[in-house]
Design an enzyme around this catalytic site. Sequence first.
Site, PDB file in Angstrom:
ATOM      1  N   GLU A 115      20.096  57.012  89.943  1.00  0.00           N
ATOM      2  CA  GLU A 115      20.315  55.652  90.379  1.00  0.00           C
ATOM      3  C   GLU A 115      21.507  55.598  91.309  1.00  0.00           C
ATOM      4  O   GLU A 115      22.455  56.370  91.164  1.00  0.00           O
ATOM      5  CB  GLU A 115      20.582  54.761  89.165  1.00  0.00           C
ATOM      6  CG  GLU A 115      19.322  54.528  88.376  1.00  0.00           C
ATOM      7  CD  GLU A 115      19.588  53.885  87.023  1.00  0.00           C
ATOM      8  OE1 GLU A 115      18.707  53.166  86.570  1.00  0.00           O
ATOM      9  OE2 GLU A 115      20.649  54.102  86.437  1.00  0.00           O
ATOM     10  N   CYS A 129      27.801  53.046  95.153  1.00  0.00           N
ATOM     11  CA  CYS A 129      28.149  53.932  94.044  1.00  0.00           C
ATOM     12  C   CYS A 129      27.047  54.980  93.943  1.00  0.00           C
ATOM     13  O   CYS A 129      25.885  54.643  93.713  1.00  0.00           O
ATOM     14  CB  CYS A 129      28.207  53.056  92.789  1.00  0.00           C
ATOM     15  SG  CYS A 129      28.497  53.955  91.285  1.00  0.00           S
ATOM     16  N   CYS A 140      31.406  60.923  76.853  1.00  0.00           N
ATOM     17  CA  CYS A 140      32.354  59.840  76.614  1.00  0.00           C
ATOM     18  C   CYS A 140      31.632  58.793  75.753  1.00  0.00           C
ATOM     19  O   CYS A 140      30.496  58.433  76.051  1.00  0.00           O
ATOM     20  CB  CYS A 140      32.827  59.253  77.937  1.00  0.00           C
ATOM     21  SG  CYS A 140      33.566  60.525  78.992  1.00  0.00           S
ATOM     22  N   CYS A 143      30.091  55.496  77.238  1.00  0.00           N
ATOM     23  CA  CYS A 143      29.295  55.599  78.470  1.00  0.00           C
ATOM     24  C   CYS A 143      27.834  55.881  78.165  1.00  0.00           C
ATOM     25  O   CYS A 143      27.518  56.787  77.402  1.00  0.00           O
ATOM     26  CB  CYS A 143      29.861  56.696  79.363  1.00  0.00           C
ATOM     27  SG  CYS A 143      28.865  57.015  80.833  1.00  0.00           S
TER      28      CYS A 143
END
Length: 386
Positions: A115, A129, A140, A143
């Site tokens: 993505e 991004c 993490c 996340c």
Amino acid sequence: MAELDLTNRPDVQVNDGDLSTRNLSGLTKTELRALFADTFGLDAKKAKMRANQIWRWIYQHGATDFEAMTDIAKDMRAGLAEKFVIARPEVTERLVSTDGTRKYLIRLGPGIEVECVYIPDVGRVGALCVSSQVGCTLNCTFCHTGTQKLVRNLTSAEIVNQVIAVKDDLEEWPSGGEDRLLSNIVFMGMGEPLYNLDNVAAAIDVISDGDGISLSRRRITVSTSGVVPQMHDLGEETSAMLAISLHATNNDLRDELVPINRKYPIAELLDACRNYPGASNARRITFEYVMLKDINDSDAEARELVRLLKGIPAKINLIPFNPWPGAPYECSSWERIEAFAEIVNRAGYASPIRTPRGRDIFAACGQLKSESVKKRASDVRREAAG
Ligand code: SAH
Ligand code: SF4
């Protein structure tokens, strides 16, 4: 709103995987030169000239057809078309948020999707991004990407082609125009860029080249969870801006939230920041700090953050935690985030609170995860609405 969108470029060939060995889109100058030398038996000088010529067509003009390359002799154009294509990656889904954020799902091969997200009004005019890996090997705890199993490094061409696909959609050709929408690139999508540094550096060389896409290296930011041994090389090789996913002010908590901290604890990480090539007050390092309710958001931690960053040219980006299904955390309250920001601010640091963007399309930080393993955003929204 999910829609398949290649309508902007009906002329464009889609890279279905079979084309990858013949596709020039996304290649570096060195790769193009080697390819032309091999294919057409050109000497180094001629191969370089040809590569530079085609470079401008691909990266400055967004050309996808050799016939458009009017400064190349007709028989050479035919020869190129026989051997090569300039194909785009397949955009399998394009979602537009109510706030203008656009999320793209890009297919790189069977079952492999990444993505990337375009966010208007971030950076000078708008930031893209990009992802550097499919999935992430680090885990993490806050996340979503970290919960994804499938992992491989993206090639530099796959990274560059994310930028190209979005430039197609934004109709940003030729590159470098006055009223462009895309000014910044952030490596904050899926993956840990410093575990794929060679390809990230090669992609940055392509994206920043003044004869092509021409995005300034000062507007390209690489975010790392703290892969200390690669940080210096990142600065030397790319001159990119650095962002650090800090998220905690003591090792016990950071060990838990960002497990790579067990290998490279906070003191080592901050030393590497002090030694980051090119860091200065004009080129500050961004410290990202995700706001987790009752976990890392106290006044004492804000003061400790200020103490830790002393002497480092820094700015602090407070990120409201973006929840995902099954996440073990909640976002801090708005009052808490503001109180935290106030302390950091009073100590002289810019501390913008990142407005959550594209939440309705599941595009915000840490929510990126390929469709192959997660619910489609449209389903999530439908459920939320129902
Ligand atoms: N792997 C790199 C870059 C990708 S993550 C890194 O960790 O820095 C990009 C940013 O999003 C990081 O700062 C990361 O900590 C943050 N992030 C991840 N999950 C998040 C979530 N659920 N809410 C808010 N920010 C998140
Ligand atoms: Fe990987 Fe970054 Fe997510 Fe950590 S925050 S799991 S390093 S993508």
